[in-house]
Design a protein around this motif. Sequence first.
Motif, PDB file in Angstrom:
ATOM      1  N   HIS A   8     -39.820 -29.790  24.418  1.00  0.00           N
ATOM      2  CA  HIS A   8     -39.939 -28.570  24.146  1.00  0.00           C
ATOM      3  C   HIS A   8     -40.430 -27.318  25.109  1.00  0.00           C
ATOM      4  N   THR A   9     -39.820 -26.313  25.190  1.00  0.00           N
ATOM      5  CA  THR A   9     -40.008 -25.294  26.334  1.00  0.00           C
ATOM      6  C   THR A   9     -41.655 -25.339  26.391  1.00  0.00           C
ATOM      7  N   THR A  15     -41.900 -34.521  28.737  1.00  0.00           N
ATOM      8  CA  THR A  15     -41.154 -35.083  27.658  1.00  0.00           C
ATOM      9  C   THR A  15     -42.319 -35.848  26.807  1.00  0.00           C
ATOM     10  N   LEU A  60     -44.644 -33.196  18.095  1.00  0.00           N
ATOM     11  CA  LEU A  60     -44.812 -31.835  18.658  1.00  0.00           C
ATOM     12  C   LEU A  60     -45.774 -30.966  18.009  1.00  0.00           C
TER      13      LEU A  60
END
Length: 96
Positions: A8-9, A15, A60
């Motif tokens: 994800h940015t 990661t 996430l």
Amino acid sequence: DGQIGIGHTALKGRTLSAGLPAIHLKDIGKDNGGASPAEVIDKVMASIGGAAAKVAGADLDKALGTLRDTAAGAIKDAVKDAAPGATDQLQRLFKQ
């Protein structure tokens, strides 16, 4: 023992790695008198994709929540030292 990598940015090039749950499929095509290899592959890939999306979303969300909480704590401490009374305003901002 499947693993997925989650990017994800907000992770700035890092990661996350997460394990996939066990997936058990049976009777693919049973209701239609059988299934072609393409239909079997579609079912298997859909199951893996669904499990990966679920795991990735949860991991996430957890990572971004931890990142947000850490940043909020650091900002709160910095502001507390620099500008007494601003802490309440920051708490309201992060609760929104």
